[in-house]
Design an enzyme around this catalytic site. Structure first.
Site, PDB file in Angstrom:
ATOM      1  N   TYR A 194       0.834  -1.205   0.000  1.00  0.00           N
ATOM      2  CA  TYR A 194       0.000   0.000   0.000  1.00  0.00           C
ATOM      3  C   TYR A 194       0.862   1.245   0.000  1.00  0.00           C
ATOM      4  O   TYR A 194       2.045   1.217   0.342  1.00  0.00           O
ATOM      5  CB  TYR A 194      -0.974   0.009   1.185  1.00  0.00           C
ATOM      6  CG  TYR A 194      -0.333   0.274   2.527  1.00  0.00           C
ATOM      7  CD1 TYR A 194      -0.280   1.568   3.042  1.00  0.00           C
ATOM      8  CD2 TYR A 194       0.211  -0.755   3.272  1.00  0.00           C
ATOM      9  CE1 TYR A 194       0.308   1.814   4.280  1.00  0.00           C
ATOM     10  CE2 TYR A 194       0.794  -0.516   4.497  1.00  0.00           C
ATOM     11  CZ  TYR A 194       0.838   0.767   4.997  1.00  0.00           C
ATOM     12  OH  TYR A 194       1.421   1.021   6.214  1.00  0.00           O
ATOM     13  N   CYS A 195       0.245   2.348  -0.401  1.00  0.00           N
ATOM     14  CA  CYS A 195       0.873   3.671  -0.356  1.00  0.00           C
ATOM     15  C   CYS A 195      -0.206   4.653   0.089  1.00  0.00           C
ATOM     16  O   CYS A 195      -1.134   4.282   0.793  1.00  0.00           O
ATOM     17  CB  CYS A 195       1.474   4.044  -1.716  1.00  0.00           C
ATOM     18  SG  CYS A 195       0.243   4.223  -3.026  1.00  0.00           S
ATOM     19  N   ARG A 196      -0.111   5.888  -0.338  1.00  0.00           N
ATOM     20  CA  ARG A 196      -1.090   6.890   0.081  1.00  0.00           C
ATOM     21  C   ARG A 196      -2.437   6.668  -0.607  1.00  0.00           C
ATOM     22  O   ARG A 196      -3.481   6.652   0.022  1.00  0.00           O
ATOM     23  CB  ARG A 196      -0.539   8.291  -0.216  1.00  0.00           C
ATOM     24  CG  ARG A 196      -1.410   9.400   0.309  1.00  0.00           C
ATOM     25  CD  ARG A 196      -0.705  10.753   0.190  1.00  0.00           C
ATOM     26  NE  ARG A 196      -1.690  11.814   0.248  1.00  0.00           N
ATOM     27  CZ  ARG A 196      -2.324  12.313  -0.820  1.00  0.00           C
ATOM     28  NH1 ARG A 196      -2.065  11.870  -2.022  1.00  0.00           N
ATOM     29  NH2 ARG A 196      -3.202  13.268  -0.665  1.00  0.00           N
TER      30      ARG A 196
END
Length: 103
Positions: free
Chosen positions: A65-67
């Site tokens: 995941y990221c932002r």
């Protein structure tokens, strides 16, 4: 690589004994809060990122995941390119995360 909704991502991760949660955001973003148990590898530091993912166990499953889901999608493709078969992108990233967050 597969794009999963939060529900799919969580359910699959919880039932996967080879699961590794990977946060590909920057150090500053990570310090703002992260999903419990996540390892952090900043994809913006591309040379270091490639070096580190080559050291990962290709037999594990990586829940990335990221932002917002963009960088983690790229990270999943890079993981696939170095021999990791199971890489799962969290659609919407941590911005749409409804679960627990560590600070």
């Amino acid at each position: 690589m597969a794009d999963l909704t939060q529900e799919q991502w969580c359910e699959q991760c919880e039932n996967d004994e080879n699961a590794v949660i990977l946060d590909v955001r920057t150090d500053a973003e990570f310090e703002e809060g992260y999903i419990p148990g996540a390892l952090q590898l900043d994809i913006h530091n591309s040379a270091e990122f490639i070096k580190k993912i080559k050291e990962l166990d290709p037999n594990k499953s990586y829940y990335v995941y990221c932002r917002s889901g963009g960088r983690s999608g790229q990270a999943c493709m890079l993981l696939n390119s170095v021999g990791v078969k199971n890489a799962y992108n969290l659609k919407g990233g941590i911005m749409e995360w409804n679960g627990e967050i560590n600070n």
